[in-house]
Design a protein around this motif. Structure first.
Motif, PDB file in Angstrom:
ATOM      1  N   GLY A  75       0.786  -1.224   0.000  1.00 62.98           N
ATOM      2  CA  GLY A  75       0.000   0.000   0.000  1.00 62.98           C
ATOM      3  C   GLY A  75       0.816   1.271   0.000  1.00 62.98           C
ATOM      4  N   GLY A  76       2.048   1.227  -0.541  1.00 65.39           N
ATOM      5  CA  GLY A  76       2.862   2.445  -0.603  1.00 65.39           C
ATOM      6  C   GLY A  76       3.336   2.930   0.750  1.00 65.39           C
ATOM      7  N   ALA A  77       3.559   2.022   1.687  1.00 63.61           N
ATOM      8  CA  ALA A  77       3.999   2.415   3.024  1.00 63.61           C
ATOM      9  C   ALA A  77       5.398   3.018   2.985  1.00 63.61           C
ATOM     10  CB  ALA A  77       3.982   1.195   3.954  1.00 63.61           C
ATOM     11  N   GLU A  78       5.700   3.802   3.986  1.00 64.04           N
ATOM     12  CA  GLU A  78       7.022   4.409   4.102  1.00 64.04           C
ATOM     13  C   GLU A  78       7.969   3.462   4.813  1.00 64.04           C
ATOM     14  OE1 GLU A  78       8.206   8.870   5.136  1.00 64.04           O
ATOM     15  OE2 GLU A  78       7.805   7.715   6.962  1.00 64.04           O
ATOM     16  N   CYS A  79       9.245   3.521   4.445  1.00 65.26           N
ATOM     17  CA  CYS A  79      10.263   2.684   5.065  1.00 65.26           C
ATOM     18  C   CYS A  79      11.329   3.593   5.675  1.00 65.26           C
ATOM     19  CB  CYS A  79      10.898   1.760   4.021  1.00 65.26           C
ATOM     20  SG  CYS A  79      12.335   0.847   4.628  1.00 65.26           S
ATOM     21  N   VAL A  80      11.590   3.408   6.960  1.00 67.95           N
ATOM     22  CA  VAL A  80      12.607   4.185   7.664  1.00 67.95           C
ATOM     23  C   VAL A  80      13.780   3.270   7.984  1.00 67.95           C
ATOM     24  CG1 VAL A  80      13.138   5.530   9.730  1.00 67.95           C
ATOM     25  CG2 VAL A  80      10.894   5.731   8.652  1.00 67.95           C
ATOM     26  N   ILE A  81      14.974   3.686   7.597  1.00 69.14           N
ATOM     27  CA  ILE A  81      16.197   2.943   7.908  1.00 69.14           C
ATOM     28  C   ILE A  81      17.012   3.775   8.882  1.00 69.14           C
ATOM     29  CG2 ILE A  81      18.271   1.856   6.988  1.00 69.14           C
ATOM     30  CD1 ILE A  81      16.878   1.602   4.307  1.00 69.14           C
TER      31      ILE A  81
END
Length: 282
Positions: A75-81
């Motif tokens: 669903g187009g989620a954000e990814c934080v690294i």
């Protein structure tokens, strides 16, 4: 009276015409039959090829959907690294070269899932703007260099601990329950790879890559990228897990020779029993 010879040539030619006509008709029938067979074969090939293409397309989409669900990036989620600061650098925003390589591996996972990537360098502050319900997080590094990792271990993986470099030097030790994994420089180094499901954080999953060195962080990131289908088969797309990986002779093999030391899920997610406190008498 002499009879005139009878010439049968015309009659023979006339007699041969029906035979030639029959042969021509048979050849025409065979030719038409050959075209029909060719058309049928072409149609069958087209149908079979289309069926194979549709099957592969559906299979790829199902595999992609399973990958996105496993990493919580549907669903187009954000990814934080979140990466650790360089332990030997005076700058709070400096990152080890091998930790950068680990970020590249993890960012590639997010990109393949169609997610946007946000990079955070952790120094002294464990907080950053973001909502755990909307962002999948990959947290990299040991608790010394990444204070957010220290917070995650205490909160979600209470059975895991790691010595401070200031206390033990290069002989860093990872402890999971009763298991102890001590670093032997140039021979064996260890990294913990774990997934905390979104339900434990109220939203998207958290992936923990807690290594004793930067090379182990990179090795675990590559292991996660290459072996996620195996992890899905073993744990499913929504379940938690915790593995300890051994990186064998890093100076020789880099981070490419990885051995799985075992499944430590139960011990990692269970708080270690505390020693009873002696009551104080006033």
């Amino acid at each position: 009276m002499i009879d005139k010879p009878t010439h049968l040539g015309g009659d023979r030619a006339g007699a041969s015409r029906p035979t030639a006509t029959v042969i021509d008709e048979r050849q025409e029938v065979r030719w038409v039959s050959g075209i029909d067979d060719l058309a049928i074969n072409l149609l069958a090939s087209v149908i079979a090829g289309t069926a194979v293409w549709v099957f592969q397309l559906v299979r790829r989409r199902r595999r992609q959907a399973r990958r996105r669900r496993f990493f919580g990036l549907e669903g187009g989620a954000e990814c934080v690294i979140v990466v650790p600061r360089h332990a030997a650098s005076p700058s709070p925003h400096s990152v080890n070269q091998l930790d950068v390589a680990a970020v590249v591996e993890l960012a590639a996972i997010a990109r393949e899932c169609g997610a946007a990537v946000v990079l955070k360098v952790q120094g002294q502050n464990a907080l950053f703007d973001g909502d755990a319900t909307t962002a999948t997080e990959f947290c990299v590094g040991g608790p010394d260099a990444n204070t957010r990792m220290a917070a995650h271990l205490a909160t979600f993986l209470p059975g895991v601990s790691m010595d401070r470099y200031a206390d033990v030097g290069v002989a860093l030790t990872l402890r999971v329950g009763e298991r102890v994994f001590t670093r032997t420089p140039r021979e064996a180094e260890y990294v913990l790879l774990a997934k905390v499901p979104g339900g434990g954080r109220g939203g998207r999953p958290l992936f923990v890559v807690c290594g004793q060195t930067a090379v182990t962080n990179r090795a675990a990131a590559r292991y996660l990228s290459d072996n996620y289908p195996t992890l899905v088969s073993r744990y499913g797309v929504d379940s938690r897990f915790c593995l300890m990986l051994e990186i064998v002779r890093p100076p020789v093999y880099g981070g490419r020779l990885v051995r799985e030391c075992g499944d430590l899920t139960a011990a990692a997610f269970t708080a270690a029993p505390q020693a009873p406190q002696t009551p104080q008498h006033r």
